[in-house]
Write a protein that holds these residues in place. Structure first.
Motif, short mmCIF file in Angstrom:
data_model
loop_
_atom_site.label_atom_id
_atom_site.label_comp_id
_atom_site.label_asym_id
_atom_site.label_seq_id
_atom_site.Cartn_x
_atom_site.Cartn_y
_atom_site.Cartn_z
N VAL A 166 1.26 -1.21 -0.14
CA VAL A 166 -0.02 0.10 0.16
C VAL A 166 0.92 1.18 0.12
N PRO A 167 0.88 2.36 -0.90
CA PRO A 167 1.69 3.47 -0.93
C PRO A 167 1.42 4.16 0.23
N VAL A 168 2.51 4.51 0.69
CA VAL A 168 2.56 5.41 1.97
C VAL A 168 1.90 6.86 1.97
N ASP A 169 2.00 7.10 0.75
CA ASP A 169 1.24 8.39 0.32
C ASP A 169 -0.42 8.28 0.42
N LEU A 170 -0.65 7.12 0.25
CA LEU A 170 -2.17 6.74 0.24
C LEU A 170 -2.54 6.90 1.85
N LYS A 171 -1.86 6.41 2.54
CA LYS A 171 -2.23 6.43 3.87
C LYS A 171 -2.11 7.53 4.57
N ASN A 172 -1.12 8.59 4.16
CA ASN A 172 -1.04 10.03 4.39
C ASN A 172 -2.30 10.68 4.16
N ILE A 173 -2.52 10.60 2.79
CA ILE A 173 -3.62 11.23 2.15
C ILE A 173 -4.94 11.20 3.29
N THR A 174 -5.38 9.85 3.46
CA THR A 174 -6.41 9.40 4.24
C THR A 174 -6.47 10.17 5.60
N PHE A 175 -5.37 10.17 6.35
CA PHE A 175 -5.11 10.85 7.46
C PHE A 175 -5.48 12.37 7.39
N SER A 176 -4.71 12.91 6.48
CA SER A 176 -5.02 14.53 6.27
C SER A 176 -6.43 14.80 5.71
N LEU A 177 -7.08 13.82 5.31
CA LEU A 177 -8.63 14.17 4.97
C LEU A 177 -9.48 13.98 6.26
N GLY A 178 -8.88 13.62 7.28
CA GLY A 178 -9.73 13.21 8.46
C GLY A 178 -10.03 12.18 8.88
N ALA A 179 -9.63 10.91 8.24
CA ALA A 179 -10.33 9.79 8.13
C ALA A 179 -9.69 9.06 9.42
N THR A 180 -10.36 8.17 10.20
CA THR A 180 -10.14 7.50 11.54
C THR A 180 -9.17 6.44 11.23
N GLN A 181 -8.66 6.07 12.42
CA GLN A 181 -7.76 4.57 11.90
C GLN A 181 -8.78 3.44 11.33
N TRP A 182 -9.86 3.20 11.81
CA TRP A 182 -10.67 2.11 11.50
C TRP A 182 -10.97 2.33 9.82
N GLU A 183 -11.35 3.61 9.56
CA GLU A 183 -11.74 4.04 8.28
C GLU A 183 -10.46 3.90 7.13
N THR A 184 -9.08 4.12 7.71
CA THR A 184 -8.00 3.84 7.11
C THR A 184 -7.85 2.21 6.71
N ALA A 185 -7.98 1.71 7.75
CA ALA A 185 -8.14 0.04 7.73
C ALA A 185 -8.88 -0.37 6.74
N LYS A 186 -10.36 0.01 6.66
CA LYS A 186 -11.02 -0.59 5.78
C LYS A 186 -10.81 -0.02 4.33
N MET A 187 -9.97 1.00 4.16
CA MET A 187 -9.49 1.35 2.77
C MET A 187 -8.27 0.40 2.45
N PHE A 188 -7.47 0.14 3.42
CA PHE A 188 -6.53 -0.74 3.21
C PHE A 188 -6.86 -2.21 2.88
N LEU A 189 -7.92 -2.79 3.43
CA LEU A 189 -8.55 -4.09 3.07
C LEU A 189 -8.85 -4.04 1.62
N ARG A 190 -9.61 -2.86 1.30
CA ARG A 190 -10.13 -2.83 -0.22
C ARG A 190 -9.06 -2.84 -0.99
N TYR A 191 -7.82 -2.39 -0.69
CA TYR A 191 -6.81 -2.10 -1.50
C TYR A 191 -6.27 -3.65 -1.79
N ILE A 192 -5.96 -4.43 -0.65
CA ILE A 192 -5.38 -5.73 -0.81
C ILE A 192 -6.30 -6.68 -0.68
N LYS A 193 -7.63 -6.60 -1.24
CA LYS A 193 -8.45 -7.62 -1.08
C LYS A 193 -8.30 -8.95 -2.09
#
Length: 284
Positions: A166-193
């Motif tokens: 998972v690109p590091v920038d993707l994680k940083n972008i999600t946090f910068s948009l105000g996403a919670t850790q749980w929302e980030t985790a769900k995004m990660f799961l979608r990415y690696i599904k």
């Protein structure tokens, strides 16, 4: 010899080594499958697949290995489901909630690396001790406990490697948009599904093919597995017992059993690749 020639020479050597490694691995695969087909196909009958062992099956008389087929499927399916349900949250926690580079992250991953390499017989001994302490006899439940413990590190380390893609920038972008850790985790799961199916395949293949771990905990029975607290046959144990026989016909049935096990894993591989390909189309 100039530096350019040295680099070209090293590249050619590396290319030859990789080709030899590929040929060796592919040749070994064809040799194993060819041996199983050659020795097992003549003994593979519908009776062997659809019936349970009759009296004297292991000395060459009538019957089949339906009990072992169903026992292996029950054991591998439940164990893989439990290992996935436990292993995926652990990987997500270590990669999303735990600070990167922290002692907890490094120690946990080192621990799962060690657990990944421990022989299955050790898991069998540990699970057997737990069973004695809990008052559980050798049964399908005991085998499920053993194989679940065995496959959790496989799922955790596989998912961990997938999360590294998972690109590091993707994680940083999600946090910068105000996403919670749980929302980030769900995004990660979608990415690696699509890759999660690979982790499930690896766990299932290890679960259905293990013999040392279930030798102490699952027991063996010629009956169909009806209840989780009863002993259950598995295909690896059935193969082991038949190969131990001096009777050629029984040994041939062992290779036929190995052919059935290979066919089951082949079906799982095909289904996994189809699911992964379908999910890849919807990958974000």
């Amino acid at each position: 010899m100039s530096n350019v020639k040295k680099r070209l020479f090293k590249e050619k050597v590396a290319k030859v080594c990789m080709q030899l490694a590929g040929i060796t691995i592919t040749g070994s695969l064809f040799f194993i499958v060819g041996t199983i087909l050659y020795k097992g196909a003549p003994y593979l009958t519908w009776e062997m697949i659809s019936e349970t062992p009759k009296g004297g099956f292991y000395i060459g008389k009538d019957g089949g290995i339906l009990n072992a087929i169903l026992g292996s499927l029950y054991l591998a399916t439940v164990s893989t489901a439990l290992a996935t349900a436990i292993g995926v949250p652990i990987s997500i926690y270590l990669n999303v909630y735990v600070k990167a580079g922290s002692f907890l992250e490094r120690f946990s991953k080192l621990l799962f690396d060690v657990l990944f390499g421990i022989p299955s017989i050790v898991y069998g001994a540990i699970a057997f001790s737990l069973m004695v302490w809990m008052g559980i006899r050798a049964s399908l439940l005991g085998g499920i406990i053993t194989i679940t413990l065995l496959t959790i590190p496989i799922v955790v380390r596989t998912i961990d490697e997938l999360l590294k893609t998972v690109p590091v920038d993707l994680k940083n972008i999600t946090f910068s948009l105000g996403a919670t850790q749980w929302e980030t985790a769900k995004m990660f799961l979608r990415y690696i599904k699509p890759g999660i199916f690979t982790a499930i395949l690896l766990a299932f293949g290890r679960a259905i093919g293990d013999v040392a771990g279930v030798l102490l905990t699952t027991g063996f029975s010629d009956n169909l597995p009806k209840y989780i607290d009863e002993p259950s046959a598995t295909l690896p144990l059935a193969i082991f017992f038949q190969l131990s026989s001096p009777i050629p016909e029984v040994q041939g049935r062992a290779y036929a059993s190995a052919l059935i096990l290979t066919f089951i894993i082949l079906i799982i591989v095909i289904c996994t690749h189809l699911l992964a390909s379908r999910q890849q189309k919807h990958k974000i």
